[in-house]
Write a protein that holds these residues in place. Structure first.
Motif, PDB file in Angstrom:
ATOM      1  N   GLU A  72       0.921  -1.225  -0.145  1.00  0.00           N
ATOM      2  CA  GLU A  72      -0.172  -0.122  -0.086  1.00  0.00           C
ATOM      3  C   GLU A  72       0.931   1.323  -0.085  1.00  0.00           C
ATOM      4  OE1 GLU A  72      -1.683   3.438   1.570  1.00  0.00           O
ATOM      5  OE2 GLU A  72      -0.846   2.181   3.070  1.00  0.00           O
ATOM      6  N   VAL A  73       1.772   1.347   0.771  1.00  0.00           N
ATOM      7  CA  VAL A  73       2.726   2.602   0.914  1.00  0.00           C
ATOM      8  C   VAL A  73       3.548   2.577  -0.333  1.00  0.00           C
ATOM      9  CG1 VAL A  73       4.939   3.279   2.016  1.00  0.00           C
ATOM     10  CG2 VAL A  73       2.929   2.210   3.543  1.00  0.00           C
ATOM     11  N   GLU A  74       3.900   1.385  -0.968  1.00  0.00           N
ATOM     12  CA  GLU A  74       4.794   1.682  -2.226  1.00  0.00           C
ATOM     13  C   GLU A  74       4.028   2.141  -3.321  1.00  0.00           C
ATOM     14  OE1 GLU A  74       7.477  -1.381  -2.542  1.00  0.00           O
ATOM     15  OE2 GLU A  74       7.680  -1.586  -4.851  1.00  0.00           O
ATOM     16  N   ASP A  75       2.660   1.672  -3.394  1.00  0.00           N
ATOM     17  CA  ASP A  75       1.806   2.316  -4.423  1.00  0.00           C
ATOM     18  C   ASP A  75       1.318   3.747  -4.251  1.00  0.00           C
ATOM     19  OD1 ASP A  75       1.615  -0.248  -5.432  1.00  0.00           O
ATOM     20  OD2 ASP A  75      -0.300  -0.669  -4.498  1.00  0.00           O
ATOM     21  N   ARG A  76       1.186   4.022  -2.972  1.00  0.00           N
ATOM     22  CA  ARG A  76       0.941   5.456  -2.757  1.00  0.00           C
ATOM     23  C   ARG A  76       2.020   6.237  -2.813  1.00  0.00           C
ATOM     24  NH1 ARG A  76      -0.074   5.348   3.367  1.00  0.00           N
ATOM     25  NH2 ARG A  76       1.248   7.132   3.512  1.00  0.00           N
ATOM     26  N   MET A  77       3.198   6.084  -2.376  1.00  0.00           N
ATOM     27  CA  MET A  77       4.237   6.866  -2.450  1.00  0.00           C
ATOM     28  C   MET A  77       5.162   6.865  -3.752  1.00  0.00           C
ATOM     29  SD  MET A  77       4.177   8.251   0.804  1.00  0.00           S
ATOM     30  CE  MET A  77       5.583   9.174   1.000  1.00  0.00           C
ATOM     31  N   GLY A  78       4.851   5.854  -4.372  1.00  0.00           N
ATOM     32  CA  GLY A  78       5.657   5.501  -5.597  1.00  0.00           C
ATOM     33  C   GLY A  78       7.503   5.419  -5.116  1.00  0.00           C
ATOM     34  N   LEU A  79       7.630   4.686  -4.303  1.00  0.00           N
ATOM     35  CA  LEU A  79       9.023   4.536  -3.821  1.00  0.00           C
ATOM     36  C   LEU A  79       8.919   3.073  -3.223  1.00  0.00           C
ATOM     37  CD1 LEU A  79       9.320   7.769  -1.572  1.00  0.00           C
ATOM     38  CD2 LEU A  79      10.845   7.185  -3.727  1.00  0.00           C
ATOM     39  N   PRO A  80      10.118   2.486  -3.377  1.00  0.00           N
ATOM     40  CA  PRO A  80      10.373   1.125  -2.571  1.00  0.00           C
ATOM     41  C   PRO A  80       9.906   1.388  -1.169  1.00  0.00           C
ATOM     42  CG  PRO A  80      12.367   2.093  -3.524  1.00  0.00           C
ATOM     43  CD  PRO A  80      11.296   2.868  -3.944  1.00  0.00           C
ATOM     44  N   ALA A  81       9.113   0.245  -0.749  1.00  0.00           N
ATOM     45  CA  ALA A  81       8.786   0.451   0.756  1.00  0.00           C
ATOM     46  C   ALA A  81       9.366  -1.150   1.191  1.00  0.00           C
ATOM     47  CB  ALA A  81       7.408   0.682   0.886  1.00  0.00           C
ATOM     48  N   VAL A  82      10.161  -1.376   2.115  1.00  0.00           N
ATOM     49  CA  VAL A  82      10.608  -2.706   2.553  1.00  0.00           C
ATOM     50  C   VAL A  82      10.715  -2.499   4.051  1.00  0.00           C
ATOM     51  CG1 VAL A  82      11.935  -2.957   0.331  1.00  0.00           C
ATOM     52  CG2 VAL A  82      13.073  -1.922   2.295  1.00  0.00           C
ATOM     53  N   ASP A  83      11.011  -3.619   4.784  1.00  0.00           N
ATOM     54  CA  ASP A  83      10.970  -3.746   6.223  1.00  0.00           C
ATOM     55  C   ASP A  83      12.622  -4.584   6.115  1.00  0.00           C
ATOM     56  OD1 ASP A  83      11.886  -4.633   8.854  1.00  0.00           O
ATOM     57  OD2 ASP A  83       9.850  -4.857   9.307  1.00  0.00           O
ATOM     58  N   PRO A  84      13.797  -3.626   6.452  1.00  0.00           N
ATOM     59  CA  PRO A  84      15.012  -4.378   6.172  1.00  0.00           C
ATOM     60  C   PRO A  84      15.230  -5.474   6.897  1.00  0.00           C
ATOM     61  CG  PRO A  84      15.275  -2.066   7.001  1.00  0.00           C
ATOM     62  CD  PRO A  84      13.749  -2.231   6.615  1.00  0.00           C
ATOM     63  N   PHE A  85      14.546  -5.639   8.246  1.00  0.00           N
ATOM     64  CA  PHE A  85      14.692  -6.644   8.966  1.00  0.00           C
ATOM     65  C   PHE A  85      14.070  -8.012   8.475  1.00  0.00           C
ATOM     66  CE2 PHE A  85      13.741  -9.516  12.548  1.00  0.00           C
ATOM     67  CZ  PHE A  85      14.834  -9.469  13.220  1.00  0.00           C
ATOM     68  N   ARG A  86      13.094  -7.764   7.785  1.00  0.00           N
ATOM     69  CA  ARG A  86      12.365  -8.893   7.245  1.00  0.00           C
ATOM     70  C   ARG A  86      12.870  -9.373   5.728  1.00  0.00           C
ATOM     71  NH1 ARG A  86       6.576 -10.530   9.090  1.00  0.00           N
ATOM     72  NH2 ARG A  86       5.651  -8.973  10.854  1.00  0.00           N
ATOM     73  N   HIS A  87      13.124  -8.327   5.114  1.00  0.00           N
ATOM     74  CA  HIS A  87      13.207  -8.655   3.833  1.00  0.00           C
ATOM     75  C   HIS A  87      14.774  -7.913   3.161  1.00  0.00           C
ATOM     76  CE1 HIS A  87       8.881  -7.630   4.146  1.00  0.00           C
ATOM     77  NE2 HIS A  87       8.909  -8.855   3.962  1.00  0.00           N
ATOM     78  N   GLY A  88      15.470  -7.427   4.110  1.00  0.00           N
ATOM     79  CA  GLY A  88      16.911  -7.048   3.652  1.00  0.00           C
ATOM     80  C   GLY A  88      16.873  -5.605   3.284  1.00  0.00           C
ATOM     81  N   ALA A  89      17.828  -5.045   2.905  1.00  0.00           N
ATOM     82  CA  ALA A  89      17.817  -3.761   2.462  1.00  0.00           C
ATOM     83  C   ALA A  89      18.375  -3.576   0.934  1.00  0.00           C
ATOM     84  CB  ALA A  89      18.871  -2.860   3.336  1.00  0.00           C
ATOM     85  N   GLY A  90      18.165  -4.741   0.302  1.00  0.00           N
ATOM     86  CA  GLY A  90      18.584  -4.646  -1.155  1.00  0.00           C
ATOM     87  C   GLY A  90      17.848  -3.765  -2.110  1.00  0.00           C
ATOM     88  N   ARG A  91      16.551  -3.623  -1.747  1.00  0.00           N
ATOM     89  CA  ARG A  91      15.713  -2.796  -2.708  1.00  0.00           C
ATOM     90  C   ARG A  91      16.255  -1.364  -2.464  1.00  0.00           C
ATOM     91  NH1 ARG A  91      10.017  -3.404  -2.594  1.00  0.00           N
ATOM     92  NH2 ARG A  91       9.975  -2.306  -4.635  1.00  0.00           N
ATOM     93  N   LEU A  92      16.484  -1.001  -1.065  1.00  0.00           N
ATOM     94  CA  LEU A  92      16.826   0.371  -0.800  1.00  0.00           C
ATOM     95  C   LEU A  92      18.052   0.677  -1.567  1.00  0.00           C
ATOM     96  CD1 LEU A  92      15.829   0.556   3.000  1.00  0.00           C
ATOM     97  CD2 LEU A  92      14.490   1.532   0.821  1.00  0.00           C
ATOM     98  N   VAL A  93      18.999  -0.346  -1.461  1.00  0.00           N
ATOM     99  CA  VAL A  93      20.608   0.110  -2.122  1.00  0.00           C
ATOM    100  C   VAL A  93      20.292   0.073  -3.411  1.00  0.00           C
ATOM    101  CG1 VAL A  93      22.779  -1.285  -2.558  1.00  0.00           C
ATOM    102  CG2 VAL A  93      21.720  -1.135  -0.028  1.00  0.00           C
ATOM    103  N   ASP A  94      19.407  -0.926  -4.064  1.00  0.00           N
ATOM    104  CA  ASP A  94      19.253  -0.642  -5.717  1.00  0.00           C
ATOM    105  C   ASP A  94      18.660   0.661  -5.893  1.00  0.00           C
ATOM    106  OD1 ASP A  94      19.583  -3.333  -5.786  1.00  0.00           O
ATOM    107  OD2 ASP A  94      17.313  -3.942  -6.001  1.00  0.00           O
ATOM    108  N   ALA A  95      17.880   1.424  -5.183  1.00  0.00           N
ATOM    109  CA  ALA A  95      17.290   2.777  -5.257  1.00  0.00           C
ATOM    110  C   ALA A  95      18.381   3.727  -5.347  1.00  0.00           C
ATOM    111  CB  ALA A  95      16.146   3.073  -4.419  1.00  0.00           C
ATOM    112  N   LEU A  96      19.610   3.499  -4.169  1.00  0.00           N
ATOM    113  CA  LEU A  96      20.617   4.393  -4.101  1.00  0.00           C
ATOM    114  C   LEU A  96      21.398   4.255  -5.337  1.00  0.00           C
ATOM    115  CD1 LEU A  96      22.489   4.464  -0.627  1.00  0.00           C
ATOM    116  CD2 LEU A  96      20.947   6.206  -1.746  1.00  0.00           C
ATOM    117  N   ALA A  97      21.831   2.941  -5.788  1.00  0.00           N
ATOM    118  CA  ALA A  97      22.512   2.773  -6.739  1.00  0.00           C
ATOM    119  C   ALA A  97      22.148   3.289  -8.187  1.00  0.00           C
ATOM    120  CB  ALA A  97      22.844   1.126  -6.854  1.00  0.00           C
ATOM    121  N   ALA A  98      20.806   3.514  -8.262  1.00  0.00           N
ATOM    122  CA  ALA A  98      20.098   4.082  -9.325  1.00  0.00           C
ATOM    123  C   ALA A  98      20.234   5.392  -9.521  1.00  0.00           C
ATOM    124  CB  ALA A  98      18.716   3.791  -9.294  1.00  0.00           C
TER     125      ALA A  98
END
Lengths: 333, 333
Positions: free
Chosen positions: A306-332
């Motif tokens: 829901e947050v991802e759709d609303r904000m148009g940004l990757p939304a993750v819990d790094p504890f559950r799912h890791g920080a990979g998608r946040l790092v992808d976004a940084l790298a981009a």
């Protein structure tokens, strides 16, 4: 910097939560810890070998780190005996306790006689400059929260770990006691004198390689009236290129402030980005880090979507799912 | 609180500007000053009677206030002789100098022998609490600036003076050294430890009568990256009901930051109001205070009219035109 590696002192911790500093060191910098030291009745275990002081010394430990909160705000006699023995054996001692090691006469005397150092990371040991706002080389990422204690440190540590795993240049820059003990150095920002807060953050995150990322540990919240000034100093002193919005969706009110509600993620985004762009016009919000510990797996996934759709940004819990998608976004970026 | 009235020590001030603290006391609290004390070669004169220490004592002076900046950051021997004599005669001494009185062994000794106090207003003398954000009774007004040193203190002092002249309930609440010396008390906010900044502002502006206004002295700017954290603590700790936007229209860049431009008054209004409403949802921007000292009378009037038309708010230079229209706007809230 605190000499590493450490022996983690768990003392007589009543439970696992009381040893969260030691757990943080073990989770994030296991190479910094040769083992743990527990007193009789200790209810915590961070999963390292129980070592005597002798064994820890033989394993190369340089510093005994107090990895546990003390009961009643007093450094007990039972602790003292171990700490003084450690100083005699050549360990430094490091602590983030409110009660300072340097205020304990017997510890000060033992440190002096044995030529060792007491590291009270709760208070600054450096005369920080006033911020000059000059643009620095290298990249910086800062987590800003809708509230205090929503997972900003965890987010920064997880992103740093992921980047280093990928072979990217990255450094976690602690601004609080736990982070400083985990890495061995940093700025205890909440204890810095007001005029020097932003300068301390500049000092902590100096010029660096163009492809190097500092992950600056966030503090407080621009919307938390007790600590917002500290957060502001991070936003301006840090000159972030990237912001991560941090949120805990089950809070009923701001931490410690029953009459205050959390802002929306949209409000946080707009406010933090406008302020960050004063210091760095290129700053972008790159993702949302949600602490879903009080949600089930299904609830968490639904909320993140829901947050991802609303904000148009990757939304993750790094504890559950890791920080990979946040790092992808940084790298981009 | 510093005991009043004062004898204003101008020392060997090279020029009038060096005595601006003494001038501020004389301008805003003339009842706090029985006279001035000048050393040979003093180039300043705040227009009070030159008194000897004996004459000042006879006139009721309780405290010798150092109303001048010291040269080269040293408290000279010529000053010392007067200060020690004053302590012997029963004066307290108050100072906002960077060099602290308490770091001068001879002054400390003389104060102790004579049972007098040394008031270093540059550093806090109180253990401030952490802010609790609880709504307080009474009203508060805060000036927020597009930059540092644009006239926020002057605006607050002028509004306070105008309200008291009208018989309204009003108190100026100093947050910097000069303001503290003018009124005899306050919080040296830039010297407060980060965690306690907002709490210090709450402490400074406690519950009061419903029709009482605190005029909180502003500091820094939300857009000045060196000091924005201090400003944020004022916005949240102060819980202002009213904001005044302060501006100096001839600045080429932010003070001390050549690479930073001032924000527009609109940006300042929107940012400061959004942040202030976190702590006080009823907060309003009530006017604009412009420092027109570098404009001619015609230029100033044209500029003020333009701002007034653009912003839909009273825009005045309180130095040229008084603070009456700003107080009218407060009274109309």
């Amino acid at each position: 910097m605190i000499p590493t590696p450490y022996l983690l002192f768990l003392g007589d911790a009543p439970d696992q939560l009381a040893a969260k500093v030691a757990q943080g060191i073990k989770d994030w910098r296991p190479e910094n810890a040769v083992g743990q030291f527990r007193l009789p009745g200790c209810g915590a275990d961070v999963g390292l070998d129980d070592l005597t002081l002798d064994e820890a010394k033989a394993a190369g430990a340089q510093t005994l780190v107090i990895g546990v909160a003390n009961r009643g705000g007093v450094i007990s006699q039972a602790w003292k005996e171990v700490l003084i023995e450690a100083l005699k054996m050549g360990f430094d001692i490091a602590s983030g306790l409110h009660n300072l090691l340097r205020d304990e006469d017997d510890l000060v005397a033992a440190a002096k006689v044995n030529g060792r150092s007491l590291h009270d990371v709760r208070i600054p040991s450096t005369a920080y400059p006033i911020a000059n706002g000059v643009k620095r080389s290298g990249k910086r990422c800062l987590a800003v929260g809708t509230d205090c204690s929503v997972g900003k440190m965890y987010t920064g540590l997880a992103m740093d770990a992921e980047m280093r795993k990928r072979g990217m240049k990255s450094t976690f820059r602690p601004t609080g006691q736990t982070g400083i003990l985990i890495t061995g150095g940093g700025v205890p920002l909440d204890a810095v004198v007001a005029d020097f807060m932003a300068g301390a953050v500049e000092y902590l995150t100096p010029d660096n390689d163009d492809d190097h990322w500092d992950h600056i540990e966030g503090q407080g919240s621009l919307y938390h009236v007790s600590y917002s000034g500290v957060t502001m100093a991070l936003v301006h002193g840090g000159q972030p290129d990237a912001l991560v919005l941090s949120h805990e969706p089950t809070r009923k009110h701001m931490r410690g402030l029953p009459d205050y509600q959390q802002p929306s993620l949209e409000d946080l985004r707009d406010t933090a980005l406008a302020m960050a762009r004063v210091a760095n016009p290129a700053c972008q919000v790159i993702g949302v880090s949600v602490n879903t510990q009080h949600l089930s797996e299904d609830e968490a996934n639904a909320y993140l979507q829901e947050v991802e759709d609303r904000m148009g940004l990757p939304a993750v819990d790094p504890f559950r799912h890791g920080a990979g998608r946040l790092v992808d976004a940084l790298a981009a970026l």
